[in-house]
Design an enzyme around this catalytic site. Structure first.
Site, PDB file in Angstrom:
ATOM      1  CB  SER A 135      -0.942   0.013   1.204  1.00  0.00           C
ATOM      2  OG  SER A 135      -0.202  -0.114   2.409  1.00  0.00           O
ATOM      3  CG  ASP A 179      -4.419   5.338   6.837  1.00  0.00           C
ATOM      4  OD1 ASP A 179      -3.216   5.159   7.152  1.00  0.00           O
ATOM      5  OD2 ASP A 179      -4.951   4.746   5.878  1.00  0.00           O
ATOM      6  CG  HIS A 198      -1.192   3.785   4.630  1.00  0.00           C
ATOM      7  ND1 HIS A 198      -2.417   3.256   4.966  1.00  0.00           N
ATOM      8  CD2 HIS A 198      -0.489   2.775   4.076  1.00  0.00           C
ATOM      9  CE1 HIS A 198      -2.456   1.978   4.618  1.00  0.00           C
ATOM     10  NE2 HIS A 198      -1.294   1.656   4.081  1.00  0.00           N
TER      11      HIS A 198
END
Ligand SMILES: *[C@@H]1O[C@H](CO)[C@@H](O)[C@H](O)[C@H]1NC(C)=O
Ligand SMILES: *[C@@H]1O[C@H](CO)[C@@H](O)[C@H](O)[C@H]1NC(C)=O
Ligand SMILES: *[C@@H]1O[C@H](CO)[C@@H](O)[C@H](O)[C@H]1NC(C)=O
Length: 374
Positions: A38, A339, A342
């Site tokens: 991610s 978040d 990340h």
């Protein structure tokens, strides 16, 4: 304190210089191929109907041009975008599955044939195969494994060779950048499956990780990759999610230790590989050092909040993920973390510049810029 301020100032000057040198655009390499999790995904998971690891809804993308969620786990652009921009591209190459959604489904051969040709043309300047939730190990996550990402690249290479000729493609690939940003999810999974692992279990995991990394790099090399830009395992124990789980709110040192030892192994592995494979070149960016340094001197990147997530809920705004109903901060450029896991666009922008042309503390044995020019 004086030392920290001097270091912060030094970094700021350096980033200003890097930003200025980037202004003159025009891609410096023919293509960039991106693999990983991610931290590098620009929307592949949007095409995986079964995946819960996705970011194709608000507030993700709130600072992206047009304010739209793209599948990037961030409020805006991510590190690979800024690295691509530094190399003269407009941003990260597109998510592979954005043109290959049907092709990805190997059970339907007919549309695959059609889209492969279109994709090969579109992806001559690069493609991004990264998939949120994946790791180096095939057993990590349930999205697109690293093995599968490399298979997609292999398919793409075959199609490009058919269209452009094998010699031209092999020349193009030898000058292109192969960026890999992976390893954190394997470490997360390892710790969620082994609450208090003994040293033998940790050693086995470490060996599996390094030997798997070795085999992925060799596979890519055999497919024609020569220039590797590696992003190492970040200081994962300090992400807001893990702080939210400790009553003290401190970092989970055990995870940071594991990341550190994996990074030591990755450094030795690439050094060994470059001796074994003469024409291979590499640059390792330290996401670990970067996050560690920003936690100590956040002002270097204009940050103020290094513990809590900007978007989420609960303690440290990180007991829940970032969803449309989440509490989202207004001063996003002041947060290290977007978040629970990340970074923000602000952090990624700083990281991109430092990895591209920063000091050896953050990128070694050569910078990405030197790798590009090598
Ligand atoms: C893949 O193709 C098969 C057969 O055409 C279909 O049943 C399945 O739903 C497809 N899967 C996805 C994820 O599109
Ligand atoms: C599909 O693939 C076949 C052989 O694999 C090839 O002969 C044909 O030209 C391809 N069609 C398209 C539209 O690419
Ligand atoms: C690197 O090479 C040395 C010497 O051959 C070897 O002992 C070591 O295990 C290798 N390490 C890795 C991670 O490849």
């Amino acid at each position: 304190m004086a030392v920290q301020r001097a270091a912060a100032l030094h970094l700021m000057l350096l980033v200003a210089a890097a930003a200025a040198s980037v202004a003159a655009a025009g891609a410096k390499v023919p293509a960039m191929y991106v693999f990983g999790d991610s931290t590098a995904d620009v929307g592949n998971n949007d095409y995986l109907p079964w995946s819960i690891a996705r970011a194709d809804f608000p507030h993700n993308g709130v600072d992206f041009p047009g304010g739209k969620p793209t599948g990037r786990f961030s409020n805006g652009l991510i590190g690979v975008d800024f690295i691509a921009i530094a190399m003269g591209f407009s941003r990260s190459p597109p998510a592979y599955l954005s043109l290959m959604a049907t092709a990805a489904n190997r059970s339907s051969e007919a549309p695959r044939n059609m889209t492969m040709a279109a994709a090969a043309a579109a992806y001559t300047t690069g493609a991004n195969f990264a998939s949120g939730g994946s790791g180096l190990l095939d057993s990590t996550g349930s999205t697109i494994s690293m093995t599968q990402q490399i298979e997609y690249f292999s398919d793409l290479k075959d199609e490009m060779s058919t269209r452009l000729g094998a010699a031209r493609v092999s020349d193009l690939l030898s000058k292109s950048i192969f960026l890999i940003s992976a390893g954190a999810n394997d470490a997360f999974d390892f710790f969620s499956q082994n609450k208090s692992p003994d040293s033998t279990t940790i050693q086995q995991f470490y060996e599996a990780m390094i030997s798997t990394y070795d085999s992925h790099v060799k596979t890519l090399y055999n497919l024609g990759a020569r220039k590797f830009a590696v992003i190492n395992v970040p200081l994962i124990g300090c992400c807001p999610y893990l702080r939210s789980r400790k009553p003290s709110g401190e970092c989970v040192e055990q995870l940071n230790q594991l990341a550190k030892s994996l990074n030591d192994g990755i450094r030795v592995l690439f050094s060994n590989l470059s001796l074994e494979m003469q024409s291979m070149k590499y640059s390792i960016s330290s996401a670990y050092e970067l996050v560690s340094s920003l936690i100590k001197t956040p002002h270097a990147a204009g940050l103020e909040e290094v513990k809590s997530a900007c978007c989420g809920g609960g303690r440290f705004n990180a007991q829940r993920g970032c969803i449309p109903s989440s509490n989202c901060c207004n001063d996003r450029s002041k947060y290290l973390f977007w978040d629970l896991l990340h970074p923000t666009q602000a952090t990624y922008k700083f990281a991109g510049l430092v990895f591209y042309d920063g000091p050896a503390q953050f990128v070694s044995p050569i910078s990405i810029k030197q790798l590009v020019e090598a």
